[in-house]
Design an enzyme around this catalytic site. Structure first.
Site, PDB file in Angstrom:
ATOM      1  N   GLU A   1      48.156  41.028  43.299  1.00  0.00           N
ATOM      2  CA  GLU A   1      47.424  42.063  44.061  1.00  0.00           C
ATOM      3  C   GLU A   1      47.076  41.612  45.472  1.00  0.00           C
ATOM      4  OE1 GLU A   1      44.037  43.435  41.821  1.00  0.00           O
ATOM      5  OE2 GLU A   1      45.287  44.822  40.685  1.00  0.00           O
TER       6      GLU A   1
ATOM      7  N   GLU B   1      49.514  46.601  34.989  1.00  0.00           N
ATOM      8  CA  GLU B   1      48.178  46.587  34.376  1.00  0.00           C
ATOM      9  C   GLU B   1      47.689  48.004  34.121  1.00  0.00           C
ATOM     10  OE1 GLU B   1      45.231  44.196  36.411  1.00  0.00           O
ATOM     11  OE2 GLU B   1      46.701  42.611  36.821  1.00  0.00           O
TER      12      GLU B   1
HETATM   13  C1  GAL Z   1      43.088  43.579  38.532  1.00  0.00           C
HETATM   14  C2  GAL Z   1      43.549  42.132  38.492  1.00  0.00           C
HETATM   15  C3  GAL Z   1      43.377  41.543  37.098  1.00  0.00           C
HETATM   16  C4  GAL Z   1      42.025  41.870  36.558  1.00  0.00           C
HETATM   17  C5  GAL Z   1      41.814  43.374  36.584  1.00  0.00           C
HETATM   18  C6  GAL Z   1      40.471  43.817  36.082  1.00  0.00           C
HETATM   19  O1  GAL Z   1      42.802  43.969  39.810  1.00  0.00           O
HETATM   20  O2  GAL Z   1      44.884  42.030  38.874  1.00  0.00           O
HETATM   21  O3  GAL Z   1      43.583  40.176  37.155  1.00  0.00           O
HETATM   22  O4  GAL Z   1      41.079  41.243  37.340  1.00  0.00           O
HETATM   23  O5  GAL Z   1      41.898  43.818  37.886  1.00  0.00           O
HETATM   24  O6  GAL Z   1      40.277  43.426  34.795  1.00  0.00           O
END
Ligand code: GAL
Length: 826
Positions: free
Chosen positions: A189, A260
């Site tokens: 990110e 994600e």
């Molecule tokens: C994203 C990040 C993850 C985790 C998630 C929230 O932005 O890539 O590593 O932090 O948010 O759980």
């Protein structure tokens, strides 16, 4: 009605961008991975990827096979994990690949289960992990700038990346070697924070360097970067993270990848528990595949536990449950797990249509559309989505009318029959309970005080400065605790107020060995001013300040520079008349860690003189406690209930279970009072919903993995209670399924199941039209005697049972409601 047809893409052979034209590693069973604009292409076939994140250090090797198998049974074909740099390299060039850091063993388990793997090296990973995964010792290296173009950082990052890649290669883990890994990630990110960095040119150079360095590793599978759309270097695939990614537009010739899909959210000590409804999660997935998505990963599929000092934040709890489909302990979370499993089965059955079919869209309005994927053989698969927040609609598509509830997607694998709707949950809800365990009642406690003296003499490892130093750099994060000690001579006894400006996270002040006060910051602005009334006696006085961190920041532009500890102070003694003695430039002695840590009290070595006479003290800060306990019988997960304690660390048989802080009560948030799965789910901007646990203990129960316990034998629990608590309330429990409930419509299969060998002991409710209560406490409705009889006969004493809702169960007196609510107890 508007119809748009997207022309089928040219034949696969023409469009596939073959990343690795030949198998990169010579070998018998090598798998080729490339991609085109539709999907990953694995051994020449476009595939859909249904993946789930399981972070290996957040569980134990003994748990891995079960977690992975449950993921596979839940319909996933891939497991994803980050790599945890500061766990693997706690000190420069000192490595840890043992126990829950045995990354090769983890990937071997994935391979054994016949699943693919996604390796997200980072090595900056965010992940609510301490310092985002970066070792604090990096800060000792001269000219080090994190995540920018500079030789010190890039050299260290490359060294670690190579180490991981080579380990994987040595174990034949990449697809081209016959291993499970089909994708690898570099950075994390970066695009989200890039514009906030101090040097834009350096930032661009760095992210391009990352891509080049990664590609130079020759891993034979594509490299991905998540959230990097604005400055995407060549030869990496861009991916999306978020609660929804159906509107994400990948670059030309790249497949639509969702790294994600947040299944819930992480928890902080001051926050209630986040829950993302199963209906909404399923909606987001179905929307993604309806809109040409082909690679999707659940973050998290199993969240697990932040053992030891691994939480980031600060103020992330030790539990990293995440409301994931598998709970912190590895139990199946229902209905989320089952509802998604059914969706995965649908999507898998439609795989060919999704990745090879010609896509044809019919829009009914800007929030309602049908999408049809048609193969050359004429067969087709369809979705109908309704993204209105609260309008249930009848949609007429290809001559048939379908009722599509608000905020839902219907899946029609043959374009005729709705086989699945994301808003209709046909899976039981399981309410997990923490059952008291008789074997651990009435524990006998022993204690030892933490050694707070000497006040000022130099211990080995301590040093002096005439200034107040930042804690992360000073202590290299070897411990949560850093002592700042000084002395001053007073002509006469005098009253003061001691003021300490600190950047957090906690501060204890001692004057002449007596605790003068304690304060911690609130979550968010970690800077605070400590103040406490103190008395200086005539002669020499000792002032000892203990600063403690509670997990280092893991996110944001230049997050690593956010300070901790008493940086510059000032530290002042202020008289009632406002005149002051400024101690900021006195001689301060620095010492990292507690005495108890230095002699490893938690290992309960034989020479320690634990005492229980006359009784163990209660509410005494800086106390070590110990007790022996028997392992609870059975297979159910074990937790230790720490209500009654204040703040500290808990160890079992020498293993650090994590920080505990049950005196921290979760705040009130509006989201505790509303829960409608319809409408976008958010965990910020006061738009939270479906929260539970407002005004309750932030985290009361702490996971004790079975593998940490001596089966059939005695175990030792050691607590370090820093703020003063009552150990006599500590007890152990097992996590079991309590009530199970389901709502069924005519034609549905009603399946009820317990877990870990538990059986159904009673059928409590079989009613139509139940409007009140939650699973475990349903009230009202019209009870169906036939349903009670049939379900009792089929289910009592069984681990699981299935009954079909046919006319036989229908109740004459149901007064219109055909929804049958069943509640049973395991
Ligand atoms: C994203 C990040 C993850 C985790 C998630 C929230 O932005 O890539 O590593 O932090 O948010 O759980």
């Amino acid at each position: 009605m508007r119809t748009s047809t997207s022309i089928a893409r040219a034949a696969l052979a023409l469009t596939v961008l073959v990343l690795s034209a030949v198998c990169s590693f010579p070998g018998a069973s090598c798998t080729k991975v490339s991609y085109d604009d539709r999907a990953l292409v694995i051994d020449g076939e476009r595939r859909i990827i249904l993946s789930g994140s399981i972070h290996y250090p957040r569980s134990t090797p003994e748990m891995w096979p079960d977690l992975i198998q449950k993921a596979k049974d839940g319909g996933l074909n891939t497991i994803e994990t980050y790599v945890f740099w500061n766990g693997h390299e706690p000190r420069p060039r000192e490595y840890n690949f043992a126990g829950n850091y045995d990354i090769i063993r983890f990937f071997s388990e994935v391979q054994k289960a016949g699943m693919y793997a996604i390796l997200r090296i980072g090595p900056y990973i965010c992940g609510e992990w301490n310092y985002g995964g970066l070792p604090a010792w990096l800060r000792d290296i001269p000219d080090m700038q994190f995540r920018l173009h500079n030789q010190p950082f890039e050299r260290e990052m490359e060294t670690f990346t190579k180490l991981i890649v080579n380990k994987m290669k040595d174990a034949n883990m990449f697809a081209g070697q016959g291993g499970p890994i089909i994708l690898a990630q570099i950075e994390n990110e970066y695009g989200n924070i890039q514009s906030g960095l101090p040097d834009q040119q350096s930032a661009t150079k760095y992210i391009h360097w990352c891509a080049e360095m990664a590609n130079n590793q020759n891993v034979g599978v594509p490299w991905i970067m998540c959230q990097q759309s604005n400055d995407l270097p060549p030869n990496v695939l861009e991916t999306c993270n978020g609660f929804y990614c159906h509107n994400f537009k990948p670059k030309e010739n790249m497949p639509k990848i969702w790294t994600e899909n947040w299944t819930g959210w992480f928890k902080a000590w001051d926050k209630p528990d986040y829950h993302r409804p199963a209906e909404d999660l399923a909606y987001s997935v179905a929307m993604f595949f309806q809109n040409r998505g082909s690679v999707q990963n659940y973050y998290m599929y199993h969240g697990g536990t932040n053992f030891g000092r691994t939480t980031g934040g600060p103020y992330i709890t030790t539990s990293y449950d995440y409301d994931a489909p598998l709970d912190e302990y590895g139990n199946i979370r229902q209905p989320k797990y089952g509802h998604l499993k059914q969706l995965h089965a649908m999507l898998t059955s439609m795989e060919k249509h999704l990745v090879y079919g010609q896509q044809n869209e019919t829009s009914f309005d800007d929030k309602v559309k049908a999408t049809k994927y048609t193969l050359d053989d004429g067969s087709s698969a369809c979705f109908i989505s309704n993204s209105h927040d609260n309008e249930d609609l009848n949609v007429t598509f290809e001559g048939s009318t379908y009722q599509v509830p608000a905020w839902s997607v219907s899946v029609l694998p043959d374009c005729k029959t709705v086989a699945y709707n994301t808003a209709k949950v046909k899976t039981q809800t399981s309410v997990m309970v923490k059952k008291e365990s008789a074997v651990t009642q009435g524990l006998k406690w022993f204690w030892l005080p933490e050694l707070l003296k000497p006040f000022c003499t130099d211990r080995s490892g301590s040093f002096r400065r005439n200034e107040l130093l930042e804690q992360i750099v000073t202590g290299a994060d070897k411990s949560d605790y850093l002592w700042y000690k000084t002395s001053l001579t007073s002509g006469a006894e005098e009253e003061f107020t001691l003021y300490v400006n600190t950047t957090g996270h906690e501060l204890y002040a001692f004057v002449n060995g007596e605790l003068a006060g304690y304060q911690h910051s609130v979550n968010g602005p970690y800077i605070f001013q400590f103040q406490a009334p103190v008395t200086m006696r005539a002669g020499k006085n000792y002032i000892s300040l203990l600063s403690a961190t509670v997990g280092l920041k893991n996110y944001g532009a230049s997050f690593e520079l956010m300070p901790a500890g008493i940086v510059g102070g000032p530290v002042k003694l202020v008289r009632p008349d406002s005149s002051a003695i400024d101690l900021s430039h006195s001689t301060w002695t620095y010492e990292t860690g507690l005495y108890g840590e230095s002699i490893q009290i938690h290992l309960d070595k034989p020479n320690l003189e634990w005492s229980c006479h006359p009784a163990v003290p209660v509410n005494r800060p800086f106390s070590w406690y110990k007790a022996l306990f028997h392992t609870p019988d059975g297979e159910d997960a074990v937790v230790v209930d720490l209500a009654g304690l204040n703040k500290g660390v808990v160890y079992v048989n020498g293993r650090n279970l994590g920080r505990y802080w049950p005196s921290y009560i979760a705040g009130n948030m509006d989201g505790c009072h509303r829960c409608d799965y319809r409408g976008a789910y958010k965990t910020w901007d006061n738009q939270e919903k479906c929260l539970t646990g407002c005004h309750e203990i932030g985290q009361q129960f702490y996971h004790v993995p079975r593998s940490f316990l001596n089966a059939g034998g005695l175990n030792t629990i050691v607590l370090f209670e820093e703020a003063g608590g009552d150990p006599t309330k500590v007890n152990f429990r097992t996590v079991v399924v309590g009530s199970v409930c389901i709502n069924a419509e005519k034609g549905d299969a009603i399946t009820l199941a317990c877990a870990n060998g538990g059986t159904i002991s009673s059928i409590d409710v079989t009613s139509f039209g139940v409007a009140k209560g939650q699973c475990g406490a349903y009230e009202g409705g019209y009870e169906s005697k036939p349903a009670m009889e049939v379900l009792s006969a089929a289910c009592l004493g069984k681990e699981s049972c299935t009954v079909h809702y046919t006319d036989e169960l229908d109740s004459a007196g149901s007064e219109g409601s055909s929804v049958l609510t069943v509640q049973a107890t395991c």
